[in-house]
Scaffold this motif. Structure first.
Motif, PDB file in Angstrom:
ATOM      1  N   ALA A   8       0.961  -1.053   0.107  1.00  0.00           N
ATOM      2  CA  ALA A   8       0.084  -0.134  -0.025  1.00  0.00           C
ATOM      3  C   ALA A   8       0.835   1.133  -0.082  1.00  0.00           C
ATOM      4  O   ALA A   8       0.577   2.331  -0.721  1.00  0.00           O
ATOM      5  N   GLY A   9       2.069   1.344   0.810  1.00  0.00           N
ATOM      6  CA  GLY A   9       3.058   2.474   0.997  1.00  0.00           C
ATOM      7  C   GLY A   9       3.575   2.727  -0.458  1.00  0.00           C
ATOM      8  O   GLY A   9       3.605   3.778  -0.965  1.00  0.00           O
ATOM      9  N   THR A  10       3.899   1.490  -1.157  1.00  0.00           N
ATOM     10  CA  THR A  10       4.583   1.650  -2.344  1.00  0.00           C
ATOM     11  C   THR A  10       3.476   2.158  -3.484  1.00  0.00           C
ATOM     12  O   THR A  10       4.035   3.078  -4.123  1.00  0.00           O
ATOM     13  N   VAL A  11       2.519   1.778  -3.494  1.00  0.00           N
ATOM     14  CA  VAL A  11       1.604   2.411  -4.325  1.00  0.00           C
ATOM     15  C   VAL A  11       1.240   3.712  -4.161  1.00  0.00           C
ATOM     16  O   VAL A  11       1.208   4.692  -5.145  1.00  0.00           O
ATOM     17  N   ALA A  12       1.017   4.226  -2.723  1.00  0.00           N
ATOM     18  CA  ALA A  12       0.890   5.623  -2.834  1.00  0.00           C
ATOM     19  C   ALA A  12       2.107   6.502  -2.952  1.00  0.00           C
ATOM     20  O   ALA A  12       1.864   7.417  -3.758  1.00  0.00           O
ATOM     21  N   VAL A  13       3.419   6.042  -2.796  1.00  0.00           N
ATOM     22  CA  VAL A  13       4.684   6.675  -3.133  1.00  0.00           C
ATOM     23  C   VAL A  13       4.682   6.879  -4.715  1.00  0.00           C
ATOM     24  O   VAL A  13       4.923   7.938  -5.153  1.00  0.00           O
ATOM     25  N   VAL A  14       4.288   5.776  -5.486  1.00  0.00           N
ATOM     26  CA  VAL A  14       4.410   5.875  -6.926  1.00  0.00           C
ATOM     27  C   VAL A  14       3.381   6.877  -7.361  1.00  0.00           C
ATOM     28  O   VAL A  14       3.576   7.535  -8.330  1.00  0.00           O
ATOM     29  N   ALA A  15       2.079   6.581  -6.862  1.00  0.00           N
ATOM     30  CA  ALA A  15       1.151   7.673  -7.402  1.00  0.00           C
ATOM     31  C   ALA A  15       1.535   9.043  -6.850  1.00  0.00           C
ATOM     32  O   ALA A  15       1.242  10.095  -7.963  1.00  0.00           O
ATOM     33  N   VAL A  16       2.187   9.563  -6.209  1.00  0.00           N
ATOM     34  CA  VAL A  16       2.445  10.897  -5.581  1.00  0.00           C
ATOM     35  C   VAL A  16       3.609  11.067  -6.663  1.00  0.00           C
ATOM     36  O   VAL A  16       3.811  12.361  -7.149  1.00  0.00           O
ATOM     37  N   THR A  17       4.503  10.209  -6.761  1.00  0.00           N
ATOM     38  CA  THR A  17       5.681  10.521  -7.779  1.00  0.00           C
ATOM     39  C   THR A  17       5.141  10.852  -9.293  1.00  0.00           C
ATOM     40  O   THR A  17       5.704  11.770  -9.811  1.00  0.00           O
ATOM     41  N   VAL A  18       4.193  10.066  -9.646  1.00  0.00           N
ATOM     42  CA  VAL A  18       3.694  10.353 -10.858  1.00  0.00           C
ATOM     43  C   VAL A  18       2.901  11.741 -10.785  1.00  0.00           C
ATOM     44  O   VAL A  18       3.011  12.507 -11.900  1.00  0.00           O
ATOM     45  N   LEU A  62      14.381  11.680  -5.621  1.00  0.00           N
ATOM     46  CA  LEU A  62      14.108  12.429  -4.341  1.00  0.00           C
ATOM     47  C   LEU A  62      12.626  11.892  -3.657  1.00  0.00           C
ATOM     48  O   LEU A  62      12.637  11.537  -2.710  1.00  0.00           O
ATOM     49  N   ALA A  63      11.684  12.096  -4.636  1.00  0.00           N
ATOM     50  CA  ALA A  63      10.319  11.498  -4.260  1.00  0.00           C
ATOM     51  C   ALA A  63      10.258   9.952  -3.939  1.00  0.00           C
ATOM     52  O   ALA A  63       9.669   9.630  -2.734  1.00  0.00           O
ATOM     53  N   LEU A  64      10.918   9.110  -4.798  1.00  0.00           N
ATOM     54  CA  LEU A  64      10.898   7.879  -4.572  1.00  0.00           C
ATOM     55  C   LEU A  64      11.596   7.414  -3.092  1.00  0.00           C
ATOM     56  O   LEU A  64      11.280   6.627  -2.422  1.00  0.00           O
ATOM     57  N   THR A  65      12.826   8.059  -3.208  1.00  0.00           N
ATOM     58  CA  THR A  65      13.608   7.797  -2.026  1.00  0.00           C
ATOM     59  C   THR A  65      13.010   8.207  -0.898  1.00  0.00           C
ATOM     60  O   THR A  65      12.971   7.333   0.336  1.00  0.00           O
ATOM     61  N   LEU A  66      12.379   9.414  -0.408  1.00  0.00           N
ATOM     62  CA  LEU A  66      11.683   9.810   0.690  1.00  0.00           C
ATOM     63  C   LEU A  66      10.655   9.065   0.916  1.00  0.00           C
ATOM     64  O   LEU A  66      10.202   8.728   2.189  1.00  0.00           O
ATOM     65  N   GLY A  67       9.717   8.711  -0.112  1.00  0.00           N
ATOM     66  CA  GLY A  67       8.709   7.759   0.121  1.00  0.00           C
ATOM     67  C   GLY A  67       8.849   6.497   0.608  1.00  0.00           C
ATOM     68  O   GLY A  67       8.251   6.011   1.394  1.00  0.00           O
ATOM     69  N   LEU A  68       9.903   5.812   0.006  1.00  0.00           N
ATOM     70  CA  LEU A  68      10.318   4.582   0.448  1.00  0.00           C
ATOM     71  C   LEU A  68      10.926   4.508   1.810  1.00  0.00           C
ATOM     72  O   LEU A  68      10.652   3.726   2.618  1.00  0.00           O
ATOM     73  N   SER A  69      11.435   5.607   2.125  1.00  0.00           N
ATOM     74  CA  SER A  69      12.083   5.643   3.547  1.00  0.00           C
ATOM     75  C   SER A  69      11.016   5.885   4.769  1.00  0.00           C
ATOM     76  O   SER A  69      11.098   5.603   5.732  1.00  0.00           O
ATOM     77  N   GLY A  70       9.831   6.484   4.453  1.00  0.00           N
ATOM     78  CA  GLY A  70       8.654   6.931   5.231  1.00  0.00           C
ATOM     79  C   GLY A  70       8.097   5.321   5.354  1.00  0.00           C
ATOM     80  O   GLY A  70       7.799   5.102   6.557  1.00  0.00           O
ATOM     81  N   ILE A  71       7.952   4.454   4.453  1.00  0.00           N
ATOM     82  CA  ILE A  71       7.209   3.008   4.558  1.00  0.00           C
ATOM     83  C   ILE A  71       8.384   2.434   5.502  1.00  0.00           C
ATOM     84  O   ILE A  71       7.858   1.748   6.427  1.00  0.00           O
ATOM     85  N   ALA A  72       9.668   2.407   5.293  1.00  0.00           N
ATOM     86  CA  ALA A  72      10.525   1.544   5.955  1.00  0.00           C
ATOM     87  C   ALA A  72      10.454   1.927   7.499  1.00  0.00           C
ATOM     88  O   ALA A  72      10.655   1.081   8.538  1.00  0.00           O
ATOM     89  N   LEU A  73      10.365   3.345   7.794  1.00  0.00           N
ATOM     90  CA  LEU A  73      10.197   3.745   9.279  1.00  0.00           C
ATOM     91  C   LEU A  73       8.994   3.032   9.948  1.00  0.00           C
ATOM     92  O   LEU A  73       9.028   2.794  11.082  1.00  0.00           O
ATOM     93  N   ALA A 131       5.224  12.582  -0.932  1.00  0.00           N
ATOM     94  CA  ALA A 131       5.578  11.041  -1.202  1.00  0.00           C
ATOM     95  C   ALA A 131       5.977  10.334   0.265  1.00  0.00           C
ATOM     96  O   ALA A 131       5.422   9.190   0.705  1.00  0.00           O
ATOM     97  N   MET A 132       6.917  11.201   0.934  1.00  0.00           N
ATOM     98  CA  MET A 132       7.280  10.523   2.325  1.00  0.00           C
ATOM     99  C   MET A 132       6.017  10.266   3.013  1.00  0.00           C
ATOM    100  O   MET A 132       5.796   9.132   3.991  1.00  0.00           O
ATOM    101  N   LEU A 133       5.216  11.484   3.254  1.00  0.00           N
ATOM    102  CA  LEU A 133       3.936  11.269   4.022  1.00  0.00           C
ATOM    103  C   LEU A 133       2.976  10.340   3.765  1.00  0.00           C
ATOM    104  O   LEU A 133       2.194   9.598   4.434  1.00  0.00           O
TER     105      LEU A 133
END
Length: 597
Positions: free
Chosen positions: A15-25, A288-299, A341-343
């Protein structure tokens, strides 16, 4: 065996990955552009004002109109005199943000202007018109300009949503922009590599409106500004008076809109320094959007929702701080897409990881709806309170020369009815009704000995009386409330006349804002039909005849006609009886004088 916890983590990751990709797009396709623009505006706000000593603005302001006793457009011989004055003061370059596309009605003035420009080689003249080959008609055309050593340049700026100006272009209307032309003429050319792919660049605003040193056209022309103030500077000359409507929202912070000449000055500074604000390539923003987004999921997956949200907030704050430092150094780091994306990634992962949080969010959603309703109700109360304060303030001023204060009620209600007749929406008409109640608020500053004088005012007293227009506008300026912004316009312009003989700016025709033209005719009609210390009340028919007589000179004929329609509905029988007296003599001279004030 796959445990429930692992399933939840996988679901959270998905779910987090989908959200990050959507925001990045969304960021890559420009959907978040408005949010990104807001972050740039906020970075200018944090940075504050910066030095801009190499530039100055000579402002065609309200003081210019009153001091020189001129109206817009001004005669070209005055512009010629200004160019000579600036040349004599030793300015580095003259940039004239006033268009001279067509010949004036005074050929001698045109020749004076040509001669003055020739004496100041390198002068840059603005235009918003050119053909497909970039040819202009400024002062007779490009060949003529080349002979006298001047250049025409494009004066327009691209604007973002809401009309906000944040960028300038290398060229517009097939011409070099004024900023690019000025920089090139001073051996600081900007190259295509200094601009984005679409040919624009961020203006590095030196600060909010008023940061660039600004001097009144009248003061400079009449020698009240020491030459040392302008010597060696690039000077932009242009209109700043609000009635000329060349003021715009910009990325720069501050409560006031920025006049066009000051925007030009900021763009020139930017071009002279090689467009110091550089945006990162799009691919870096996506990374940057992908990196910060995935870091939010990892946290979230590592620490759980609560501690992860704290960590995400800290990471976001650190990223914002880095972006601000980078901005001060000239690099514009994208903020909207990476932070969102991180959020989004962290939020999506947390929602899936903890089922109980779904119920909590549902509760918060219901509370949010209730809170929004309460806020809406409170807001409505606040608006009513604001309007009540406006009316009480207006009555406080009116009671000094009207025992009942009912003039503002009658006059403002009439303004609303005339506005509806002219095609205003009900909301717009109601706003004008409230705003026009403050048309004479400036009379608070007029001494009682003048305001209540029953006889004719002396010239000096009449001049003092007339100051209530500017005083009222200055009292109302600076507010962000729509009713107060409109009230400032009405207060400033309701004594202007259709033929240009009014005050304070002596503007004419449709250059007078429509709210001011409506207030002018309604104010006079109500004053005529009610008794004052210096006159008896006129009959409705006499007052209507006077309004019709002054249509085309004092009043806008269309507005006067709209008032007649409103009055016909209410006083038709009285109007058809015809005037009881000769309207031109129905008031004593001092009564007519007082009505004009």
């Amino acid at each position: 065996m796959i445990t429930t916890g692992r399933v939840r983590r996988l679901a959270g990751l998905s779910a987090g990955t989908v959200a990050v990709v959507a925001v990045t797009v969304l960021g890559a396709t420009g959907v978040l552009q408005g949010a990104e623009h807001s972050t740039i505006d906020q970075r200018f706000d944090v940075r504050g004002a910066e030095p801009a000593g190499e530039l100055a603005v000579v402002a065609i302001d309200e003081k210019t109109f009153s001091s020189l006793d001129v109206t817009w457009p001004m005669r070209r011989n005055l512009h010629a005199q200004m160019i000579d004055r600036l040349r004599e003061d030793g300015v580095r370059r003259i940039v004239y943000d006033v268009q001279f596309t067509e010949p004036s009605t005074r050929p001698d003035d045109d020749l004076d202007l040509l001669d003055a420009v020739e004496r100041a080689p390198g002068t840059v003249l603005s235009t918003g018109e050119s053909d497909a080959q970039g040819r202009t008609r400024v002062l007779g055309g490009d060949e003529q300009l080349a002979e006298i050593g001047a250049e025409a340049a494009g004066s327009t700026f691209p604007s973002d949503s809401g009309g906000v100006i944040r960028r300038y272009t290398a060229e517009n209307t097939h011409l070099a922009s004024m900023a690019a032309a000025t920089a090139a003429g001073l051996s600081h050319p900007v190259t295509p590599a200094d601009f984005a792919k679409n040919g624009d660049a961020l203006i590095d605003f030196r600060g909010p409106a008023g940061t660039i040193p600004t001097y009144s056209f009248a003061d400079v022309l009449e020698g009240r500004i020491d030459a040392s103030e302008l010597k060696g500077r690039i000077v932009v000359v242009g209109a700043t008076a609000p009635v000329l409507q060349d003021i715009h929202p910009t990325a720069a912070a501050g409560p006031r809109l920025m006049p066009g000449p000051e925007i030009q000055a900021n763009a020139i500074w930017t071009a002279m320094h090689g467009n110091p604000l550089r945006e990162l390539p799009d691919w870096i923003g996506t990374l940057l959007a992908l990196t910060l987004g995935l870091s939010g999921i990892a946290l979230v997956l590592r620490f759980g929702p609560l501690r992860a949200l704290i960590a995400v907030a800290a990471a976001a704050a650190a990223y914002v701080a880095i972006a601000i430092v980078a901005f001060d150094a000239g690099t514009v780091v994208p903020m909207a897409a990476p932070l969102l994306a991180m959020l989004a990634g962290a939020t999506a992962a947390a929602l899936v990881a903890i089922a109980g949080e779904i119920a909590m969010r549902a509760h918060l959603s219901r509370y949010s709806v209730e809170l929004e309703r309460e806020v809406s109700a409170r807001t409505a109360e606040l608006v009513e309170t604001q309007l009540d304060v406006v009316l009480r303030l207006a009555r406080a001023a009116e009671l000094r020369d009207d025992d009942t204060g009912e003039h503002i009620d009658r006059m403002s209600e009439m303004c609303g009815e005339v506005a509806l007749e002219l095609g205003f929406t009900a909301t717009e008409a109601k706003l004008l009704q409230h705003a026009s109640a403050l048309h004479d608020i400036g009379k608070i500053g007029v001494p009682d000995s003048i305001l209540l004088k029953p006889g004719k005012l002396s010239d000096e007293e009449f001049d003092t009386m007339r100051t209530h227009v500017v005083q009222g506008a200055e009292l109302l300026t600076g507010s962000t409330a729509p009713v107060m912004e409109l009230a400032e316009i009405v207060a400033r312009t309701h004594h202007e006349k259709w033929d240009g003989s009014g005050y304070p700016a002596r503007i004419a025709g449709e250059a007078i804002p429509l709210p001011g033209r409506i207030a002018a005719v309604c104010d006079v009609f109500d004053a005529l039909t009610h008794e004052r210390p210096y006159k008896k009340a006129w009959t409705i028919a006499d007052a209507c005849a006077e309004i019709q007589r002054c249509a085309g000179s004092h009043f806008d004929p269309k507005v006067a006609a709209a008032l007649m329609v409103v009055l016909e509905r209410e006083y038709g029988d009285l109007i058809r009886q015809g005037p009881a007296v000769e309207t031109s003599a129905a008031a004593s001279p001092h009564a007519q004088q007082s009505l004009a004030a």
